[in-house]
Design an enzyme around this catalytic site. Structure first.
Site, PDB file in Angstrom:
ATOM      1  N   ASN A 177       0.823  -1.237  -0.046  1.00 45.64           N
ATOM      2  CA  ASN A 177      -0.136   0.019  -0.086  1.00 45.64           C
ATOM      3  C   ASN A 177       0.947   1.236  -0.142  1.00 45.64           C
ATOM      4  OD1 ASN A 177      -1.843   1.919   0.229  1.00 45.64           O
ATOM      5  ND2 ASN A 177      -2.903   1.114   2.051  1.00 45.64           N
ATOM      6  N   ASP A 178       1.622   1.435   0.962  1.00 44.76           N
ATOM      7  CA  ASP A 178       2.511   2.763   1.227  1.00 44.76           C
ATOM      8  C   ASP A 178       3.323   3.030  -0.074  1.00 44.76           C
ATOM      9  OD1 ASP A 178       1.023   3.389   3.371  1.00 44.76           O
ATOM     10  OD2 ASP A 178       2.677   2.435   4.884  1.00 44.76           O
ATOM     11  N   VAL A 179       3.967   1.882  -0.532  1.00 50.16           N
ATOM     12  CA  VAL A 179       5.233   1.806  -1.604  1.00 50.16           C
ATOM     13  C   VAL A 179       4.516   2.109  -2.808  1.00 50.16           C
ATOM     14  CG1 VAL A 179       6.645   0.208  -0.528  1.00 50.16           C
ATOM     15  CG2 VAL A 179       4.902  -0.604  -2.093  1.00 50.16           C
ATOM     16  N   VAL A 180       3.250   2.327  -2.918  1.00 51.33           N
ATOM     17  CA  VAL A 180       2.502   2.580  -4.329  1.00 51.33           C
ATOM     18  C   VAL A 180       1.630   4.040  -4.114  1.00 51.33           C
ATOM     19  CG1 VAL A 180       2.655   0.514  -5.351  1.00 51.33           C
ATOM     20  CG2 VAL A 180       0.651   1.083  -4.134  1.00 51.33           C
ATOM     21  N   ALA A 208       1.982   3.415   7.403  1.00 48.79           N
ATOM     22  CA  ALA A 208       2.155   4.793   7.624  1.00 48.79           C
ATOM     23  C   ALA A 208       0.838   5.364   8.043  1.00 48.79           C
ATOM     24  CB  ALA A 208       2.726   5.396   6.278  1.00 48.79           C
TER      25      ALA A 208
END
Lengths: 457, 106
Positions: free
Chosen positions: A383-386, A424
């Site tokens: 999730n956070d990495v995209v 995050a």
């Protein structure tokens, strides 16, 4: 036995130290990494044989028995551990190393009146104990025995302050008196400090903490070298302390974070805490069959694997899905974010284990220019990495972190457990984009069903 | 105790070597490198052996032997687990040497 004189002993220790430097150098490049590790192990063997042949030792049969016990415990565990549980094991090994250093130091306390040596004793004990207790907490968080969310209680910063002051005082008393009682107090305070240091850290940041504690143990070992007057321990410990510090910074930078922010962010009520609130905005959810059609009739699919895939142990299923799609003539590549998985580089290990071809793994810089030519971006447990907020929302906890720009692909499919935000703790606008569909469920279950549907096409 | 200036020299040089050897590591090797560095500090085993070899009191000997066991777990386990991780990268490399060489970025 004192077969070796001091000159030969020093030379063999030097050889071992050189082996360790070559090991770290070798581990920094994929081609030489395995040989580097073997060189390190050789250096360790040389060093252990040297100590048996040079020092005046009593109790040799018992010592050999203890080494045998340690090996008998460690080797089977290290051989059989699941690749997904690798981070826990590394943390565990690091913790026991820190514990060993602390014990060595406390036993040496009675052997010297030199205040500098006592200072080194106090330092080794404190740092070793912090590393031991801190590593235990990271193992608990990674095994999900304790909550992966930051744990805070009222008065925690005050307690932390009191422990630090207490540790400095106890350390001072150890240096001044050489008292074993104060040394034990210092040990206990070190353990408490280790707990308090790591409990407030969020799950996604735990890898950084392992790396930091690894550097701590290195420093404790270096100080124990001063305690024992052993140059090899000093050099090896300093090497690990220095390289571990750099590695920690590099890892934190890959996540767009600062090390102090990770360690103390929760204390400030800041970034690592995040929210657990689910959004009730509408999203387009999908079925395994629909996802199979999207993937099966695409020309180019990019798979973005994340933490959720590692947790669900879905790496073999996703490798099978990639093979099934490739058999249909679909071009499939994996885009690996530097911090995908539970430790930086962890996803590469997991996918390598599942026999995904090396050339199908693309790093961030390679993957991003190709997204506009991609029909479907399949995001599995990430999730956070995209999350585009990393580029568009100054002030977001992940702002500045490089992301995989999946929004440029034709269609975006998320396999997610729930609408809960990532670690995050911020919402991902991409989830509400018209070209995005979501398939809810455990990553492995979803993948198995999509795989079945693709095979049935 | 060793001469303080010699000690300082050794420490400062080791710090620079430690910084230097890992400064350009690719992110896909972060995990094995952390694990390998972790194994190296298991060399505290040498210290634990020395302490156990000098212990005369049974209680102190017991504590020292615990330290030997813990240090062995760190040292031996660390190298074995690192090797297992790297094995999977390595086998791929021998199968497809050219593809690997292009992407190592070293």
């Amino acid at each position: 036995m004192s077969v070796l004189g001091p000159g030969w002993t020093a030379l063999f220790y030097l050889a071992a130290a050189v082996c360790f430097i070559l090991a770290l150098k070798g581990l920094s490049s994929p081609r030489t990494a395995r040989r580097g590790n073997a060189i390190g192990a050789t250096g360790a063997l040389v060093a252990v044989l040297t100590v048996f042949l040079s020092a005046k030792l009593e109790n040799i049969p018992l010592i050999i028995a203890a080494v045998a016990v340690g090996s008998a415990v460690a080797v089977p565990v290290a051989r059989r551990v699941q690749m997904t549980q690798m981070p826990q094991l590394v943390a565990l090994f690091n913790g026991v190393g820190g514990g060993a250093a602390a014990l060595v130091a406390v036993l040496e306390l009675g052997h010297s009146d030199d205040p500098w040596v006592r200072l080194a004793v106090a330092f080794t004990m404190l740092v070793g104990a912090v590393s031991f207790a801190g590593s235990a907490v990271t193992v608990g968080k990674l095994q999900e025995l304790i909550s992966t969310r930051p744990l805070l209680f009222p008065g925690m910063p005050v307690l932390m302050g009191a422990v630090v002051v207490g540790a400095v005082a106890a350390g001072g008393l150890v240096v001044a008196t050489g008292s074993v009682g104060w040394a034990l107090a210092l040990l206990v305070l070190g353990l408490v400090a280790g707990l308090l240091l790591v409990l407030p850290v969020g799950g996604a940041d735990v890898p950084i903490v392992i790396s930091l504690l690894n550097a701590f143990t290195g420093l404790a070992v270096a100080a124990s070298g001063i305690v024992l007057g052993n140059v090899l321990l000093l050099v090896a410990g300093t090497l690990v302390g220095a390289s571990g510090t750099i590695l920690t910074k590099v890892m934190a930078a890959a996540m767009g974070r600062g090390v102090t922010g990770i360690m103390f962010g929760a204390f400030r009520g800041g970034s690592t805490a995040g929210s657990t609130v689910q959004s009730d905005r509408p999203v387009r959810s999908s079925s395994p069959e629909d996802v199979a059609v999207q993937l099966g009739y695409a020309q180019r699919v990019v798979i973005v694997p994340g933490y959720g895939l590692a947790v669900a142990q879905g790496q073999h299923t996703i490798a099978e899905l990639a093979t099934a799609l490739a058999a249909r003539g679909v071009e499939v590549v994996f885009a690996i974010h530097p911090v995908a998985g539970r430790m930086p580089g962890h996803m590469n290990v997991l996918l390598a284990e599942a026999n995904v071809p090396y050339e199908a793994l693309k790093e961030l810089e390679e993957a991003n220019p190709e997204f506009p030519n991609t029909d479907v971006a399949l995001i599995v447990g990430a999730n956070d990495v995209v999350n585009p907020a990393a580029k568009s929302t100054p002030g977001a906890p992940i702002y500045g972190m490089p992301i995989l720009e999946v929004a440029q692909a034709g269609q975006v499919v998320f396999l997610k457990r729930s609408m809960r935000p990532g670690f995050a703790g911020i919402e991902n606008e991409l989830l509400f984009d018209p070209k995005t569909t979501l398939l809810f469920g455990d990553a492995k279950d979803s993948l198995t069903r999509v795989l079945g549907a693709v095979k049935a096409l | 105790m060793m001469d303080p200036i010699t000690l300082l020299t050794v420490v400062v040089l080791a710090v620079f070597v430690g910084f230097e050897v890992v400064s350009k590591v690719t992110s896909k090797l972060h995990t094995p490198l952390m694990s390998g560095a972790n194994a190296i500090h298991g060399i505290i085993l040498v210290g634990a052996i020395i302490v156990a070899g000098q212990a005369s009191d049974p209680w102190l000997l017991t504590v020292a032997l615990i330290a030997v066991v813990l240090a062995t777990v760190n040292l031996v386990g660390g190298f074995v687990v690192t090797d297992r991780m790297l094995e999977m990268f390595g086998s791929r490399k021998t199968n497809r040497p050219r593809a690997g060489a292009g992407k190592d970025g070293t």
